[in-house]
Scaffold this motif. Sequence first.
Motif, PDB file in Angstrom:
ATOM      1  N   ALA A  58     -16.052  21.255   2.594  1.00  0.00           N
ATOM      2  CA  ALA A  58     -17.198  22.015   3.090  1.00  0.00           C
ATOM      3  C   ALA A  58     -17.240  23.401   2.452  1.00  0.00           C
ATOM      4  CB  ALA A  58     -17.143  22.129   4.605  1.00  0.00           C
ATOM      5  N   LEU A  59     -16.070  23.998   2.242  1.00  0.00           N
ATOM      6  CA  LEU A  59     -16.014  25.284   1.550  1.00  0.00           C
ATOM      7  C   LEU A  59     -16.433  25.122   0.098  1.00  0.00           C
ATOM      8  CD1 LEU A  59     -15.279  28.241   1.150  1.00  0.00           C
ATOM      9  CD2 LEU A  59     -12.877  27.579   0.992  1.00  0.00           C
ATOM     10  N   LEU A  60     -15.973  24.067  -0.541  1.00  0.00           N
ATOM     11  CA  LEU A  60     -16.366  23.824  -1.931  1.00  0.00           C
ATOM     12  C   LEU A  60     -17.870  23.603  -2.039  1.00  0.00           C
ATOM     13  CD1 LEU A  60     -15.646  23.421  -4.893  1.00  0.00           C
ATOM     14  CD2 LEU A  60     -15.210  21.008  -4.398  1.00  0.00           C
ATOM     15  N   GLN A  65     -23.028  25.534  -4.110  1.00  0.00           N
ATOM     16  CA  GLN A  65     -24.390  26.028  -3.908  1.00  0.00           C
ATOM     17  C   GLN A  65     -24.551  27.422  -4.524  1.00  0.00           C
ATOM     18  OE1 GLN A  65     -24.385  25.700   0.344  1.00  0.00           O
ATOM     19  NE2 GLN A  65     -25.257  23.627   0.340  1.00  0.00           N
ATOM     20  N   ILE A  66     -23.549  28.263  -4.329  1.00  0.00           N
ATOM     21  CA  ILE A  66     -23.592  29.618  -4.879  1.00  0.00           C
ATOM     22  C   ILE A  66     -23.598  29.587  -6.400  1.00  0.00           C
ATOM     23  CG2 ILE A  66     -22.278  31.762  -5.112  1.00  0.00           C
ATOM     24  CD1 ILE A  66     -21.291  31.279  -2.212  1.00  0.00           C
ATOM     25  N   MET A  67     -22.694  28.800  -6.991  1.00  0.00           N
ATOM     26  CA  MET A  67     -22.577  28.734  -8.451  1.00  0.00           C
ATOM     27  C   MET A  67     -23.829  28.149  -9.097  1.00  0.00           C
ATOM     28  SD  MET A  67     -19.807  30.102  -9.592  1.00  0.00           S
ATOM     29  CE  MET A  67     -19.625  29.396 -11.239  1.00  0.00           C
ATOM     30  N   PHE A  68     -24.397  27.120  -8.493  1.00  0.00           N
ATOM     31  CA  PHE A  68     -25.591  26.513  -9.075  1.00  0.00           C
ATOM     32  C   PHE A  68     -26.777  27.464  -9.027  1.00  0.00           C
ATOM     33  CE2 PHE A  68     -23.323  22.774  -9.714  1.00  0.00           C
ATOM     34  CZ  PHE A  68     -24.108  21.855 -10.386  1.00  0.00           C
ATOM     35  N   ARG A  69     -26.918  28.200  -7.931  1.00  0.00           N
ATOM     36  CA  ARG A  69     -27.990  29.198  -7.877  1.00  0.00           C
ATOM     37  C   ARG A  69     -27.803  30.241  -8.976  1.00  0.00           C
ATOM     38  NH1 ARG A  69     -27.408  28.896  -2.166  1.00  0.00           N
ATOM     39  NH2 ARG A  69     -26.095  30.747  -2.197  1.00  0.00           N
ATOM     40  N   GLN A  71     -26.180  29.975 -11.936  1.00  0.00           N
ATOM     41  CA  GLN A  71     -26.394  29.506 -13.304  1.00  0.00           C
ATOM     42  C   GLN A  71     -27.863  29.198 -13.566  1.00  0.00           C
ATOM     43  OE1 GLN A  71     -23.585  26.269 -13.041  1.00  0.00           O
ATOM     44  NE2 GLN A  71     -25.195  24.724 -13.034  1.00  0.00           N
ATOM     45  N   PHE A  72     -28.571  28.656 -12.573  1.00  0.00           N
ATOM     46  CA  PHE A  72     -29.996  28.395 -12.763  1.00  0.00           C
ATOM     47  C   PHE A  72     -30.763  29.699 -12.915  1.00  0.00           C
ATOM     48  CE2 PHE A  72     -29.639  24.162 -10.291  1.00  0.00           C
ATOM     49  CZ  PHE A  72     -29.231  23.524 -11.442  1.00  0.00           C
ATOM     50  N   SER A  73     -30.432  30.686 -12.073  1.00  0.00           N
ATOM     51  CA  SER A  73     -31.111  31.976 -12.133  1.00  0.00           C
ATOM     52  C   SER A  73     -30.870  32.661 -13.469  1.00  0.00           C
ATOM     53  CB  SER A  73     -30.623  32.865 -10.992  1.00  0.00           C
ATOM     54  OG  SER A  73     -31.166  34.149 -11.093  1.00  0.00           O
ATOM     55  N   ARG A  74     -29.637  32.614 -13.947  1.00  0.00           N
ATOM     56  CA  ARG A  74     -29.319  33.269 -15.222  1.00  0.00           C
ATOM     57  C   ARG A  74     -30.033  32.589 -16.382  1.00  0.00           C
ATOM     58  NH1 ARG A  74     -25.484  36.738 -17.357  1.00  0.00           N
ATOM     59  NH2 ARG A  74     -25.403  37.556 -15.232  1.00  0.00           N
ATOM     60  N   ALA A  75     -30.065  31.266 -16.385  1.00  0.00           N
ATOM     61  CA  ALA A  75     -30.747  30.543 -17.467  1.00  0.00           C
ATOM     62  C   ALA A  75     -32.235  30.880 -17.481  1.00  0.00           C
ATOM     63  CB  ALA A  75     -30.555  29.041 -17.303  1.00  0.00           C
ATOM     64  N   GLU A  76     -32.852  30.977 -16.316  1.00  0.00           N
ATOM     65  CA  GLU A  76     -34.276  31.309 -16.242  1.00  0.00           C
ATOM     66  C   GLU A  76     -34.549  32.714 -16.751  1.00  0.00           C
ATOM     67  OE1 GLU A  76     -35.207  30.628 -12.171  1.00  0.00           O
ATOM     68  OE2 GLU A  76     -35.236  28.431 -12.376  1.00  0.00           O
ATOM     69  N   LYS A  77     -33.659  33.650 -16.456  1.00  0.00           N
ATOM     70  CA  LYS A  77     -33.843  35.033 -16.898  1.00  0.00           C
ATOM     71  C   LYS A  77     -33.671  35.184 -18.402  1.00  0.00           C
ATOM     72  CE  LYS A  77     -32.448  37.143 -12.524  1.00  0.00           C
ATOM     73  NZ  LYS A  77     -31.412  37.953 -11.825  1.00  0.00           N
ATOM     74  N   MET A  78     -32.954  34.262 -19.021  1.00  0.00           N
ATOM     75  CA  MET A  78     -32.723  34.336 -20.465  1.00  0.00           C
ATOM     76  C   MET A  78     -33.953  33.938 -21.278  1.00  0.00           C
ATOM     77  SD  MET A  78     -28.933  32.610 -20.561  1.00  0.00           S
ATOM     78  CE  MET A  78     -28.974  32.374 -22.337  1.00  0.00           C
ATOM     79  N   VAL A 214     -19.307  33.890 -13.868  1.00  0.00           N
ATOM     80  CA  VAL A 214     -18.097  33.727 -13.051  1.00  0.00           C
ATOM     81  C   VAL A 214     -17.668  35.070 -12.469  1.00  0.00           C
ATOM     82  CG1 VAL A 214     -15.674  33.054 -13.050  1.00  0.00           C
ATOM     83  CG2 VAL A 214     -17.336  31.718 -14.359  1.00  0.00           C
ATOM     84  N   ALA A 215     -17.652  36.109 -13.306  1.00  0.00           N
ATOM     85  CA  ALA A 215     -17.244  37.435 -12.840  1.00  0.00           C
ATOM     86  C   ALA A 215     -18.200  37.957 -11.771  1.00  0.00           C
ATOM     87  CB  ALA A 215     -17.184  38.411 -14.016  1.00  0.00           C
ATOM     88  N   GLU A 216     -19.502  37.786 -11.994  1.00  0.00           N
ATOM     89  CA  GLU A 216     -20.495  38.272 -11.044  1.00  0.00           C
ATOM     90  C   GLU A 216     -20.425  37.508  -9.721  1.00  0.00           C
ATOM     91  OE1 GLU A 216     -24.213  37.992 -13.034  1.00  0.00           O
ATOM     92  OE2 GLU A 216     -23.698  39.528 -14.516  1.00  0.00           O
ATOM     93  N   THR A 217     -20.128  36.217  -9.790  1.00  0.00           N
ATOM     94  CA  THR A 217     -20.029  35.426  -8.566  1.00  0.00           C
ATOM     95  C   THR A 217     -18.872  35.912  -7.706  1.00  0.00           C
ATOM     96  OG1 THR A 217     -20.954  33.479  -9.687  1.00  0.00           O
ATOM     97  CG2 THR A 217     -19.763  33.091  -7.645  1.00  0.00           C
TER      98      THR A 217
END
Length: 236
Positions: A58-60, A65-69, A71-78, A214-217
């Motif tokens: 459940a923690l994973l 959910q956090i990591m996917f948000r 990476q998707f957000s970063r790809a869109e901003k690029m 990874v660092a920002e997360t």
Amino acid sequence: MPGHGLQARGIAREQKMIYAGMTLFLEQGYERTTTAQIARKAGMSPASFFAAFENKEALLLRLTQIMFRSQFSRAEKMLPADQSPLLLYAMETGLQLHIAECSEPLRDLYVTAYSLPSTSDFINRSMTPRLRQIFSRWMKRADDSELFELELASAGVTRSYMSVPCDMYFTMERKIRRYLSCCFRLYCVPEKEYAPYVERVLQTDLHQVAENIVAETVQNAAAAFAATMGAAADEN
């Protein structure tokens, strides 16, 4: 208000577990980390973990959910807002491969996320509506059920490619070319249409972007923990 104070403490406890779990997963991997270790890292008793999460999976799921948000957000901003959805898909999935290559614990974390029931179900169901937006031009007759089934296949490809480390023969360039070719063909995209986007991905320094995510997360998790701790202290 006592009830509100209890809620704030509960949120703070959850954030402590998220931050502690993320730290330990990145240090030693998912399998080697126990709930007792996470609780101790959070400065709490081993039994207190289960007041925040039902189990380690459940923690994973929350971390996935956090990591996917992120990476998707970063790809869109690029990319420009009017960019081809094929390029966005290529960037997002290529970025995942780079994140998994940052360290062995990260590879373990991503492969595990694509393997366990709750986390893999979240990934597959989150991706299915995006697939319609991206590939509807080539799969006009596909309904949501068929797209979900194809996502199961592409997720299996993703897991397989993530699980094998790059080396002098299986370079990141080769891995991304093979991987994206498999995925685009699965969704019936002709090579002449997806090939330029593969090249664009290969020309982008996604490794640095992956390390930054990874660092920002980790930083965001620490900041969220600090904020909830401050809120809990104010309630008292």
